[in-house]
Scaffold this active site. Structure first.
Site, PDB file in Angstrom:
ATOM      1  N   GLU A   3      -0.524   3.921 -56.722  1.00 29.18           N
ATOM      2  CA  GLU A   3       0.392   2.930 -57.316  1.00 29.18           C
ATOM      3  C   GLU A   3       0.639   1.900 -56.229  1.00 29.18           C
ATOM      4  OE1 GLU A   3       1.573   2.915 -60.404  1.00 29.18           O
ATOM      5  OE2 GLU A   3       0.767   4.852 -61.007  1.00 29.18           O
ATOM      6  N   GLU A  28       1.289 -10.842 -52.717  1.00 26.40           N
ATOM      7  CA  GLU A  28       2.496 -10.194 -53.213  1.00 26.40           C
ATOM      8  C   GLU A  28       3.700 -10.760 -52.435  1.00 26.40           C
ATOM      9  OE1 GLU A  28       3.017  -5.888 -52.460  1.00 26.40           O
ATOM     10  OE2 GLU A  28       4.100  -5.842 -54.363  1.00 26.40           O
ATOM     11  N   CYS A  58       7.839  -3.151 -56.868  1.00 26.37           N
ATOM     12  CA  CYS A  58       6.435  -3.402 -57.229  1.00 26.37           C
ATOM     13  C   CYS A  58       6.367  -4.188 -58.525  1.00 26.37           C
ATOM     14  CB  CYS A  58       5.679  -2.085 -57.341  1.00 26.37           C
ATOM     15  SG  CYS A  58       6.420  -0.961 -58.524  1.00 26.37           S
TER      16      CYS A  58
HETATM   17  P1  NAD Z   1       3.118   1.476 -47.109  1.00 25.49           P
HETATM   18  O1  NAD Z   1       1.734   1.459 -47.681  1.00 25.49           O
HETATM   19  O2  NAD Z   1       3.328   0.880 -45.783  1.00 25.49           O
HETATM   20  O3  NAD Z   1       3.675   2.968 -47.016  1.00 25.49           O
HETATM   21  C1  NAD Z   1       3.733   3.826 -48.133  1.00 25.49           C
HETATM   22  C2  NAD Z   1       3.745   5.266 -47.658  1.00 25.49           C
HETATM   23  O4  NAD Z   1       2.479   5.560 -47.070  1.00 25.49           O
HETATM   24  C3  NAD Z   1       4.787   5.593 -46.587  1.00 25.49           C
HETATM   25  O5  NAD Z   1       5.303   6.882 -46.798  1.00 25.49           O
HETATM   26  C4  NAD Z   1       3.964   5.552 -45.312  1.00 25.49           C
HETATM   27  O6  NAD Z   1       4.546   6.313 -44.270  1.00 25.49           O
HETATM   28  C5  NAD Z   1       2.662   6.153 -45.796  1.00 25.49           C
HETATM   29  N1  NAD Z   1       1.485   5.851 -44.961  1.00 25.49           N
HETATM   30  C6  NAD Z   1       1.303   4.824 -44.104  1.00 25.49           C
HETATM   31  N2  NAD Z   1       0.090   4.926 -43.507  1.00 25.49           N
HETATM   32  C7  NAD Z   1      -0.507   6.021 -44.029  1.00 25.49           C
HETATM   33  C8  NAD Z   1      -1.769   6.649 -43.811  1.00 25.49           C
HETATM   34  N3  NAD Z   1      -2.657   6.181 -42.935  1.00 25.49           N
HETATM   35  N4  NAD Z   1      -2.054   7.759 -44.515  1.00 25.49           N
HETATM   36  C9  NAD Z   1      -1.174   8.254 -45.434  1.00 25.49           C
HETATM   37  N5  NAD Z   1       0.040   7.719 -45.647  1.00 25.49           N
HETATM   38  C10 NAD Z   1       0.376   6.603 -44.961  1.00 25.49           C
HETATM   39  O7  NAD Z   1       4.037   0.785 -48.234  1.00 25.49           O
HETATM   40  P2  NAD Z   1       5.567   0.365 -48.111  1.00 25.49           P
HETATM   41  O8  NAD Z   1       5.644  -0.859 -47.269  1.00 25.49           O
HETATM   42  O9  NAD Z   1       6.380   1.560 -47.766  1.00 25.49           O
HETATM   43  O10 NAD Z   1       5.887   0.001 -49.641  1.00 25.49           O
HETATM   44  C11 NAD Z   1       5.801  -1.279 -50.186  1.00 25.49           C
HETATM   45  C12 NAD Z   1       4.550  -1.431 -51.038  1.00 25.49           C
HETATM   46  O11 NAD Z   1       4.532  -0.438 -52.063  1.00 25.49           O
HETATM   47  C13 NAD Z   1       4.493  -2.753 -51.785  1.00 25.49           C
HETATM   48  O12 NAD Z   1       3.187  -3.269 -51.723  1.00 25.49           O
HETATM   49  C14 NAD Z   1       4.834  -2.373 -53.226  1.00 25.49           C
HETATM   50  O13 NAD Z   1       4.375  -3.255 -54.216  1.00 25.49           O
HETATM   51  C15 NAD Z   1       4.208  -1.026 -53.322  1.00 25.49           C
HETATM   52  N6  NAD Z   1       4.810  -0.268 -54.417  1.00 25.49           N
HETATM   53  C16 NAD Z   1       4.066   0.005 -55.535  1.00 25.49           C
HETATM   54  C17 NAD Z   1       4.648   0.679 -56.609  1.00 25.49           C
HETATM   55  C18 NAD Z   1       3.863   0.996 -57.857  1.00 25.49           C
HETATM   56  O14 NAD Z   1       4.304   1.840 -58.629  1.00 25.49           O
HETATM   57  N7  NAD Z   1       2.731   0.346 -58.097  1.00 25.49           N
HETATM   58  C19 NAD Z   1       5.979   1.089 -56.534  1.00 25.49           C
HETATM   59  C20 NAD Z   1       6.707   0.787 -55.375  1.00 25.49           C
HETATM   60  C21 NAD Z   1       6.107   0.114 -54.319  1.00 25.49           C
END
Ligand code: NAD
Length: 477
Positions: free
Chosen positions: A246, A381, A280
């Protein structure tokens, strides 16, 4: 100090290292959390793997009862949990209550479905034989959650996983682990067997990475940025784990000439500025028909002016701080880029000043017009409180522009003509379309993206399929 939760126990990291969680509104320390590593992940996956045998054999009815009991216990503590969520995430406490309520609604929804799943009987060409199709849980699931909605987005994974008999290791975002830990402690207190649900805290590049690469993890449910999602898919795909992603979005909202204007104004203002624009499915590009454009934009400015920015603990705050400095810097750069290409800021476009704003990551709700199609706010975004507004002549132009994005998460059309709306909904390249409705995720409806917004669906009964393996059994009588 908060602890991780592994195998039914609150534990420190084997590293003994901790890190700080700070309040985005004022920089104050909220708590410290264990800084986990790959060895902590191994412990949690082992605990979940051991628990899987008995949990998957527990009746669906018993699993449902436990989930309902957990819902009641968490609900009794909702005020305390909402304040903690406000402190660690920055969102207004009112929105924190809504978020936890939504999480509880989702858990109840999947608890209600747990005992209603069924397989099928299949007649075969030879009448001395028949087939059966059964559905079985997968095993250990990793739930990787971002910081914008730490609790609902944990629930969209944990609810269907547990209802179907899987066990889970949750990896919250590094900056929002505290409410998650408290909620999982309460779930355990409701009587869940040890190891069924675990939390490991720490950096994504260490803890998340170890989880997605661990051979015993059979399913990765990830929500986060599209860039991280690509990496998660590449690593988890190495040993064919089941994956849902997601990811990011740039949701268009289309206001036609016959829209109910007041409702559309609320849809745009709430849709863009809820959670300080860090959603999101937020409205991230607004397309307004030229015949109503001037009137709509002027009324939107009046509405946005009234949104109070401040510390989320004040009852009248509608917009809290951004979650961190990097988020604010990104919005500032995106707005600056638009202005440098000819866009005009008609409201906001800067940080608020004065008492209470000195230390937090605040930014005023911002409206931009005359935005060129190649501006970053149009192509990337925008994860914060800035809304680019575009004038369009008709629905064809609006849909062409809406579909020009690399993303395809949500979208909306506002019109009284439901035939026009339905045709438009079919043409929009998005996983979700709202007609005359706020962009909002319902537990009852499948939710997810197309293009770079993701793969698979969360929410709805559809989400259960991603936590079950289909097995065909042929019987010769
Ligand atoms: P992010 O990708 O930085 O982090 C998300 C999660 O992934 C965190 O728990 C982080 O610690 C973990 N992570 C980071 N590096 C990783 C790796 N190498 N391996 C595994 N896990 C890892 O995202 P964010 O900044 O926390 O969230 C914002 C983003 O999320 C925005 O782009 C937003 O649109 C998206 N989002 C999407 C939805 C949806 O349902 N489509 C919902 C909410 C947020």
């Amino acid at each position: 100090m908060a602890k991780m939760f592994i195998g039914g126990e609150s534990v420190d990291s084997l590293t003994k290292h901790v890190y700080e969680v700070r309040n985005p509104a004022n920089g104050e320390l909220v708590d410290t959390v264990p800084k986990g590593n790959a060895e902590d992940v191994r412990r949690a996956v082992d605990a979940a793997d051991t628990a899987f045998k008995s949990w998957s054999e527990t009746t669906a009815e018993a699993r449902a009862k436990w989930l309902f009991k957990a819902v009641d216990l968490i609900h009794e503590n909702i005020q305390e949990l909402s304040v903690l969520l406000c402190h660690e995430q920055g969102k207004p406490v009112k929105e924190a209550v809504t978020e936890i309520d939504h999480f509880l609604h989702g858990l109840s929804f999947y608890a209600g479905l747990a005992a209603k799943l069924r397989g099928s009987y299949v007649p075969l060409p030879d009448n001395k034989m028949y087939g059966m199709v059964i559905k079985q849980p997968l095993g250990v699931c990793a739930a990787i959650v971002p910081w914008n909605f730490p609790i609902t987005l944990m629930g969209t994974k944990v609810g269907p996983a547990l209802a179907t008999g899987n066990t889970v290791v949750v990896k919250p975002a590094s900056s929002t682990p505290l409410t998650t830990i408290r909620i999982i402690e309460l779930m355990a207190k409701a009587g869940m067997p040890n190891g069924v649900i675990n939390v490991v805290t720490g950096p994504g590049g260490v803890v998340g990475e170890a989880l997605i690469a661990h051979a015993k993890v059979r399913r990765v449910a990830f929500t986060g940025e599209s860039k991280t999602g690509k990496h998660v898919m590449a690593v988890a795909g190495q040993d064919f784990k089941r994956i849902t992603l997601e990811l990011g979005g740039s949701d268009p909202m289309i206001v036609c000439d016959d829209a109910e204007i007041d409702k559309a104004l609320t849809g745009a203002a709430v849709g863009r500025y809820f959670n300080c624009g860090q959603a999101c499915l937020a409205v991230k590009r607004l397309f307004v028909f030229e015949s109503v454009y001037d009137m709509f934009v002027s009324k939107l400015v009046d509405k946005v002016k009234k949104l109070k920015v401040g510390n989320g603990m004040s009852a009248d705050t509608r917009i809290g701080p951004l979650h961190n400095e990097a988020q604010r810097a990104e919005i500032e750069e995106q707005v600056q880029d638009a202005v440098s290409r000819g866009a005009r800021v008609i409201f906001g476009g800067k940080r608020p000043e004065g008492p209470g704003f000195e230390k937090g990551f605040f930014y005023l709700p911002t409206l931009l017009v005359d935005v060129p199609d190649n501006a970053r706010v149009a192509t990337e975004e925008v994860f914060g409180p800035a809304l680019p507004i575009f004038k369009v002549k008709d629905l064809d132009e609006a849909i062409a522009k809406a579909n020009s994005s690399i993303y395809g998460l949500g979208s909306s059309i506002w019109t009284k003509d439901l035939t026009r709306a339905r045709r438009g909904a079919e043409r929009l390249q998005a996983g979700n379309v709202w007609i005359n409705s706020l962009h909002i995720g319902y537990d009852e409806m499948p939710f997810g993206g197309v293009k770079q917004s993701g793969i698979g669906r969360e929410h709805g009964p559809e989400a259960l399929e991603y936590y079950l393996e289909t097995k065909g059994i042929v019987v010769a009588t």
